[in-house]
Motif scaffolding. Sequence first.
Motif, PDB file in Angstrom:
ATOM      1  N   SER A  57       0.812  -1.222   0.000  1.00 35.96           N
ATOM      2  CA  SER A  57       0.000   0.000   0.000  1.00 35.96           C
ATOM      3  C   SER A  57       0.841   1.267   0.000  1.00 35.96           C
ATOM      4  N   HIS A  58       2.104   1.172   0.418  1.00 35.21           N
ATOM      5  CA  HIS A  58       2.973   2.348   0.448  1.00 35.21           C
ATOM      6  C   HIS A  58       3.256   2.891  -0.953  1.00 35.21           C
ATOM      7  N   TYR A  59       3.046   2.063  -1.967  1.00 34.88           N
ATOM      8  CA  TYR A  59       3.387   2.471  -3.328  1.00 34.88           C
ATOM      9  C   TYR A  59       2.187   3.015  -4.101  1.00 34.88           C
ATOM     10  N   ARG A  60       1.074   3.176  -3.408  1.00 34.66           N
ATOM     11  CA  ARG A  60      -0.131   3.659  -4.074  1.00 34.66           C
ATOM     12  C   ARG A  60       0.093   5.026  -4.719  1.00 34.66           C
ATOM     13  N   ASP A  61       0.684   5.945  -3.996  1.00 33.01           N
ATOM     14  CA  ASP A  61       0.904   7.308  -4.498  1.00 33.01           C
ATOM     15  C   ASP A  61       2.390   7.630  -4.644  1.00 33.01           C
ATOM     16  N   PHE A  62       3.203   6.600  -4.756  1.00 34.02           N
ATOM     17  CA  PHE A  62       4.648   6.816  -4.816  1.00 34.02           C
ATOM     18  C   PHE A  62       5.065   7.372  -6.173  1.00 34.02           C
ATOM     19  N   LYS A  63       5.798   8.482  -6.142  1.00 28.75           N
ATOM     20  CA  LYS A  63       6.336   9.085  -7.359  1.00 28.75           C
ATOM     21  C   LYS A  63       7.757   9.562  -7.086  1.00 28.75           C
TER      22      LYS A  63
END
Length: 235
Positions: free
Chosen positions: A174-180
């Motif tokens: 879930s940590h990579y949902r908004d990862f940019k």
Amino acid sequence: MAGGGKRKRLSLSKLYSFACGKTSLKGDQSQMGTTGSEEWLTSIFLVVGILAFTPLAPYTAVSAIFPLIVVVGATMVKEGIEDWKRTQQDIEMNNRKTRVHQGDGTFKSTGWKNLRVGDIVKVKKDEYFPADLLLLSSTFDDGICYVETMNLDGETNLKLKQALEATAFMHEDSHYRDFKALIKCEDPNTNLYSFVGTLDFEQNLYPLSPQRLLLRDSKAQKYRVYIWGSYLHWT
């Protein structure tokens, strides 16, 4: 710099975004040719075959040309078999499965051949890395993992890799949902022990070193661990 010398500038590749604007790099495919001894032997038979058509030859042209045909034919068959084996290995490797981020905090299984630069992939113990990856995190709190590189350098000792502190905490899907983030790194090369680049994440710039790099055809070992990494470039 003293003496009027010039420092060699490092050639950097394009910027790659994990979330969008993915760019594909086409790698050069090596071609197999005849070895030096085969070329030398073929040249001798060719010269002898040419001389066989002159009045100086004590034997017929057929007896001179036939060995040349045999040598060239055997070389072509051997190279054809080697090319076929390499093609089969490439097909088998490209059809291997890995888990790639879908953009919503979930990972889905897909073939290696479907990966693109900027994809975030998830790899577990005893699985080969599908491409050159930037280590983002692992299931260990400090983002470490142990990697076997025997397929690359023949060494059996495990190498310690560690993610940047800025991303090491991201050990849940879930940590990579908004990862940019943006990576700027050197172009692909054959050096296994050097890597230069930067990671632009949350308005901070972090230097990258070989300790953050997971090379294709190496694999995670030692513990039951999941590893998250970003696809850097074609190999």
